[in-house]
Design an enzyme around this catalytic site. Structure first.
Site, PDB file in Angstrom:
ATOM      1  N   ARG A   1       5.328  -7.048 -25.310  1.00  0.00           N
ATOM      2  CA  ARG A   1       5.501  -6.738 -23.896  1.00  0.00           C
ATOM      3  C   ARG A   1       5.493  -8.025 -23.076  1.00  0.00           C
ATOM      4  O   ARG A   1       4.653  -8.902 -23.317  1.00  0.00           O
ATOM      5  CB  ARG A   1       4.367  -5.820 -23.438  1.00  0.00           C
ATOM      6  CG  ARG A   1       4.578  -5.126 -22.108  1.00  0.00           C
ATOM      7  CD  ARG A   1       5.866  -4.271 -21.993  1.00  0.00           C
ATOM      8  NE  ARG A   1       5.645  -2.858 -22.067  1.00  0.00           N
ATOM      9  CZ  ARG A   1       6.176  -2.059 -23.001  1.00  0.00           C
ATOM     10  NH1 ARG A   1       6.945  -2.539 -23.948  1.00  0.00           N
ATOM     11  NH2 ARG A   1       5.972  -0.766 -22.975  1.00  0.00           N
TER      12      ARG A   1
ATOM     13  N   GLU B   1      11.287  -8.762 -16.480  1.00  0.00           N
ATOM     14  CA  GLU B   1      12.556  -8.224 -17.002  1.00  0.00           C
ATOM     15  C   GLU B   1      13.290  -7.466 -15.907  1.00  0.00           C
ATOM     16  O   GLU B   1      12.648  -6.792 -15.110  1.00  0.00           O
ATOM     17  CB  GLU B   1      12.272  -7.248 -18.155  1.00  0.00           C
ATOM     18  CG  GLU B   1      11.749  -7.918 -19.386  1.00  0.00           C
ATOM     19  CD  GLU B   1      11.318  -6.922 -20.461  1.00  0.00           C
ATOM     20  OE1 GLU B   1      11.694  -5.734 -20.396  1.00  0.00           O
ATOM     21  OE2 GLU B   1      10.590  -7.350 -21.372  1.00  0.00           O
TER      22      GLU B   1
ATOM     23  N   HIS C   1      15.095  -6.154 -24.889  1.00  0.00           N
ATOM     24  CA  HIS C   1      14.041  -5.138 -25.038  1.00  0.00           C
ATOM     25  C   HIS C   1      14.558  -3.920 -25.815  1.00  0.00           C
ATOM     26  O   HIS C   1      14.521  -2.782 -25.315  1.00  0.00           O
ATOM     27  CB  HIS C   1      13.493  -4.728 -23.664  1.00  0.00           C
ATOM     28  CG  HIS C   1      12.110  -4.154 -23.731  1.00  0.00           C
ATOM     29  ND1 HIS C   1      11.163  -4.329 -22.761  1.00  0.00           N
ATOM     30  CD2 HIS C   1      11.498  -3.393 -24.687  1.00  0.00           C
ATOM     31  CE1 HIS C   1      10.042  -3.698 -23.092  1.00  0.00           C
ATOM     32  NE2 HIS C   1      10.228  -3.117 -24.266  1.00  0.00           N
TER      33      HIS C   1
END
Ligand code: GLV
Length: 320
Positions: A238, A267, A285
């Site tokens: 993460r 992000e 991701h």
């Protein structure tokens, strides 16, 4: 009358059909991301929500959703959800553990191999018609076999990454808040070490810890400075667990040989310095994104929502 729910992003049609058997569903098959205001507006009259990791669920949102009983995240990570605020508001929160472990471990290996052996960089070279012939020293990379793999975070995914290392005859070290039991260590062929030893010995360091305030920048400048010169860093857990600015500096200085990254701070507006680095593999991701696994995640979230609003006991309740 069926309870009203919101599905914040596009999901699979059969999962939507399953939800429609139980609920009056507002969907978003156009897949337009909702900002905080739009989410609040769309959720104001709903009893349940299927959310994704980009939907922030906090006290402010919940204050405008008096009927809300359950928020079911389509992700194993749940740092987008303020669990304390949910509990206070009487809202059940769930995630999707278990179903994505193998796919995420597979993808971690895709990053390990493509970074160490410069697959993406050499692919670009061939596509750009720059390949002029065979050279002994062309795209020299780092061997993965017989190297030392360091795993930070030895939960379900970290352990699966370890098991896959057996085929590469690697030394596998791990660090976590607690050592695993002896049987797990044996089955993963992995040994517990301190954080400092992990950093000092790993040729390839791969990170598998969830994001929480306590794991913010767990790998920052001090940790990167302790890594073996020429090591490779892999990150598919993460954004925020790694200090991306410090990582950029470690890559620029040559301290690290490369990085394989699937997650970032901020992000999707990642640190632009990564874009210019040939020794960094960047993916958006997608570590859990096999067709079967993303479907399983969506279906598990839907089952959690159905259970939450019918029995009050969803299988993956995060705030009992
Ligand atoms: C993906 O990042 C997840 O948390 O499932």
């Amino acid at each position: 009358m069926k309870p009203k729910i919101l599905v914040t992003r596009e999901i699979f049609d059969d999962v939507l059909d399953y939800l429609r058997q139980h609920f009056d569903v507002a969907d978003n098959q156009a897949d337009t991301p909702m900002d905080a205001g739009t989410l609040a507006k769309n959720l104001a009259d709903k009893t349940g929500a299927m959310t994704t990791l980009v939907d922030r669920v906090d006290a402010q949102l919940l204050s405008g959703c008096p009927k809300l009983k359950a928020v079911c995240n389509i992700a194993v990570g749940f740092n987008n959800i303020d669990l304390g605020a949910c509990s206070k508001a009487g809202v059940m929160a769930t995630n999707t553990p278990g179903v994505l472990d193998d796919s995420t471990a597979d993808f971690t290996w895709a990053l390990i191999l493509s970074t160490a052996r410069r697959v993406v960089e050499s692919d670009a070279h061939v596509r750009a018609r720059q390949w002029k012939g065979w050279y002994l020293k062309q795209f020299l990379g780092a061997d993965v076999h017989h190297a030392t793999l360091g795993i930070l975070g030895f939960g379900r995914i970290g352990r699966r990454v370890a098991r896959r290392a057996m085929g590469f005859d690697m030394t596998v070290l791990y660090h976590d808040t607690q050592p695993a039991d002896a049987a797990t260590e044996r089955s993963c062929n992995a040994a517990y070490v301190s954080m400092d030893e992990l950093l000092a010995r790993a040729d390839i360091l791969t990170i598998h810890v969830p994001y929480a305030p306590s794991t913010h920048h767990v790998v920052g400048a001090p940790e990167l400075a302790k890594m073996k010169p020429g090591a490779i860093l892999i990150h598919a857990s993460r954004g925020g667990v790694v200090d991306d600015a410090a990582l950029v500096a470690a890559l620029k200085s040559g301290r690290l040989a490369g990085a394989g990254l699937d997650v970032y701070e901020n992000e999707p507006a990642l640190n632009p310095e990564f874009l210019a680095m040939k020794n960094v593999v960047l993916t958006p991701h997608i570590a859990s994104s096999s067709e079967a696994t993303r479907h399983a995640m969506a279906m598990l979230a839907a089952q959690n929502l159905v259970a939450a609003l019918t029995t009050g006991r969803p299988p993956n309740l995060l705030n009992p």
